[in-house]
Design an enzyme around this catalytic site. Structure first.
Site, mmCIF file in Angstrom:
data_model
loop_
_atom_site.group_PDB
_atom_site.id
_atom_site.type_symbol
_atom_site.label_atom_id
_atom_site.label_comp_id
_atom_site.label_asym_id
_atom_site.label_seq_id
_atom_site.Cartn_x
_atom_site.Cartn_y
_atom_site.Cartn_z
ATOM 1 N N SER A 138 37.786 47.848 48.727
ATOM 2 C CA SER A 138 38.799 48.861 48.411
ATOM 3 C C SER A 138 38.890 49.867 49.563
ATOM 4 C CB SER A 138 38.406 49.611 47.143
ATOM 5 O OG SER A 138 39.268 50.707 46.921
ATOM 6 N N TYR A 148 31.838 54.503 43.060
ATOM 7 C CA TYR A 148 32.811 53.439 43.361
ATOM 8 C C TYR A 148 33.000 53.326 44.878
ATOM 9 C CZ TYR A 148 36.988 50.519 43.204
ATOM 10 O OH TYR A 148 37.891 49.490 43.390
HETATM 11 N N1 LIG Z 1 43.731 48.288 40.940
HETATM 12 C C1 LIG Z 1 43.445 48.986 42.011
HETATM 13 O O1 LIG Z 1 44.066 50.040 42.278
HETATM 14 C C2 LIG Z 1 42.369 48.488 42.964
HETATM 15 C C3 LIG Z 1 42.335 49.042 44.245
HETATM 16 C C4 LIG Z 1 41.373 48.606 45.149
HETATM 17 C C5 LIG Z 1 40.456 47.648 44.769
HETATM 18 N N2 LIG Z 1 40.496 47.130 43.501
HETATM 19 C C6 LIG Z 1 39.492 46.109 43.168
HETATM 20 O O2 LIG Z 1 40.170 44.922 42.788
HETATM 21 C C7 LIG Z 1 39.334 44.139 41.942
HETATM 22 C C8 LIG Z 1 40.135 43.687 40.737
HETATM 23 O O3 LIG Z 1 40.561 44.818 40.005
HETATM 24 P P1 LIG Z 1 41.947 44.887 39.222
HETATM 25 O O4 LIG Z 1 42.609 46.130 39.617
HETATM 26 O O5 LIG Z 1 42.655 43.613 39.326
HETATM 27 O O6 LIG Z 1 41.369 45.123 37.724
HETATM 28 P P2 LIG Z 1 41.701 44.447 36.309
HETATM 29 O O7 LIG Z 1 43.167 44.218 36.141
HETATM 30 O O8 LIG Z 1 41.000 45.315 35.311
HETATM 31 O O9 LIG Z 1 40.963 43.011 36.385
HETATM 32 C C9 LIG Z 1 39.558 42.904 36.429
HETATM 33 C C10 LIG Z 1 39.145 41.446 36.278
HETATM 34 O O10 LIG Z 1 37.719 41.361 36.442
HETATM 35 C C11 LIG Z 1 37.128 40.723 35.303
HETATM 36 N N3 LIG Z 1 35.821 41.337 35.057
HETATM 37 C C12 LIG Z 1 35.549 42.655 34.875
HETATM 38 N N4 LIG Z 1 34.243 42.826 34.626
HETATM 39 C C13 LIG Z 1 33.672 41.599 34.649
HETATM 40 C C14 LIG Z 1 32.346 41.106 34.442
HETATM 41 N N5 LIG Z 1 31.329 41.936 34.105
HETATM 42 N N6 LIG Z 1 32.116 39.782 34.550
HETATM 43 C C15 LIG Z 1 33.124 38.920 34.835
HETATM 44 N N7 LIG Z 1 34.404 39.326 35.044
HETATM 45 C C16 LIG Z 1 34.670 40.637 34.935
HETATM 46 C C17 LIG Z 1 38.141 40.961 34.153
HETATM 47 O O11 LIG Z 1 38.066 39.951 33.146
HETATM 48 P P3 LIG Z 1 37.203 40.143 31.777
HETATM 49 O O12 LIG Z 1 37.447 41.541 31.285
HETATM 50 O O13 LIG Z 1 37.689 39.060 30.860
HETATM 51 O O14 LIG Z 1 35.783 39.915 32.171
HETATM 52 C C18 LIG Z 1 39.462 40.857 34.910
HETATM 53 O O15 LIG Z 1 39.835 39.502 35.053
HETATM 54 C C19 LIG Z 1 38.127 45.010 41.608
HETATM 55 O O16 LIG Z 1 37.028 44.622 42.410
HETATM 56 C C20 LIG Z 1 38.582 46.403 41.985
HETATM 57 O O17 LIG Z 1 37.501 47.249 42.319
HETATM 58 C C21 LIG Z 1 41.420 47.531 42.596
#
Ligand SMILES: NC(=O)c1ccc[n+]([C@@H]2O[C@H](COP(=O)([O-])OP(=O)(O)OC[C@H]3O[C@@H](n4cnc5c(N)ncnc54)[C@H](OP(=O)(O)O)[C@@H]3O)[C@@H](O)[C@H]2O)c1
Length: 255
Positions: A138, A148
């Site tokens: 990120s 984070y």
């Molecule tokens: N959205 C943003 O603004 C942003 C910005 C920069 C970086 N990121 C990074 O992008 C990545 C994805 O985030 P996102 O924004 O796409 O979030 P999201 O929509 O909440 O998706 C998170 C995914 O991770 C899975 N997950 C969460 N905890 C888990 C666990 N303990 N074991 C296995 N799977 C797990 C969830 O599935 P289940 O709940 O079914 O397990 C879901 O498929 C993360 O690493 C986040 O830090 C996000």
């Protein structure tokens, strides 16, 4: 025919990877906790793109579950060509809270699991002389917004270390560093997003397309969009004192 393993491939950025990779014909191994959502996504990809999809129900906070996914990555008979270590979440908990378990949980999923899966994939891919590892980090890792930021700074530095260790092996390693993306991330963490200007939101499908191109080109750090490239370049040149002040401002708008 390539096979990609995506952690957290059922939602947000991970789901965008799932769609993009299935659309180009890759078979998939999807990993997440929610079995119904895994099956829903797998069914959609099979029907729409005629690819094979394996589902692994795993909680990456649980070490034995991570070992199971690592074993799948190590398979010689059914090799994985691309690992996307994406599963993760926001951490609204303050660093001075008495209960530090939310931070520990985040370290387990976003550091320990990334390390274990990267080690398994790196070994197997190096042996085959080819492969791709993408770790979703990120832009938060460039500033100072609680655990984070610290965790994502680790993911980026770790990815650079892994890229060095695998340099010349035929395996490419990339840290994807997105800014804000509209996913379930913010609601799940209870983060307030109303103060974030429209200009700073990125489209998940576009950033995944850009990241896959960067990985293909062998870029170790992938920062999607011109505006975030400029912002991160500024951050890298600011004195740390100024960067901490900016981080305090950003944190105060979040809670
Ligand atoms: N959205 C943003 O603004 C942003 C910005 C920069 C970086 N990121 C990074 O992008 C990545 C994805 O985030 P996102 O924004 O796409 O979030 P999201 O929509 O909440 O998706 C998170 C995914 O991770 C899975 N997950 C969460 N905890 C888990 C666990 N303990 N074991 C296995 N799977 C797990 C969830 O599935 P289940 O709940 O079914 O397990 C879901 O498929 C993360 O690493 C986040 O830090 C996000």
């Amino acid at each position: 025919m390539a096979t990609a393993l995506i952690t957290g491939g059922t939602s947000g950025i991970g789901a965008a990877f799932t769609r993009a990779l299935a659309a180009r014909g890759d078979d998939l191994v999807l990993v997440a906790r929610n079995a119904d959502r895994l099956t829903e996504m797998a069914t959609e990809m099979k029907e729409r793109y005629a690819v094979n999809v394996e589902e692994i129900v795993a909680d990456l906070a649980v070490r034995s579950d991570v070992v199971g996914v690592a074993e799948r990555l190590a398979s010689v008979e059914q090799p994985i060509d691309l690992l996307v270590s994406n599963a993760g979440f926001g951490i609204p908990t303050k660093l001075t809270e008495a209960d530090t378990t939310p931070h520990e949980h985040a370290i387990d999923v976003m550091i320990r699991a990334v390390l274990m899966l990267g080690a398994a994939a790196g070994r197997a891919m190096r042996q085959r002389g080819r492969g791709t590892i993408i770790n979703v980090s990120s832009t938060a890792g460039f500033v100072a917004m609680g655990s984070y930021s610290a965790i994502k700074a680790w993911v980026t530095a770790y990815t650079e270390g892994l890229a060095n260790e695998l340099h010349g092996s035929g395996v490419s390693v990339t840290a994807l560093c997105p800014g804000w993306v509209r996913t379930e991330f913010h609601e799940r963490a209870g983060l307030r997003i109303s103060a974030i200007p429209d200009l700073l939101w990125l489209d998940a499908d576009q950033l995944v397309a850009d990241c896959l191109q960067d990985a293909e080109a062998g870029k170790v750090i992938s920062i999607p969009s011109k505006r975030y490239k400029v912002l991160i370049t500024i951050c890298e040149h600011l004195p740390h004192r100024a960067l901490r002040a900016v981080s305090r401002q950003l944190m105060s708008r979040r809670h």
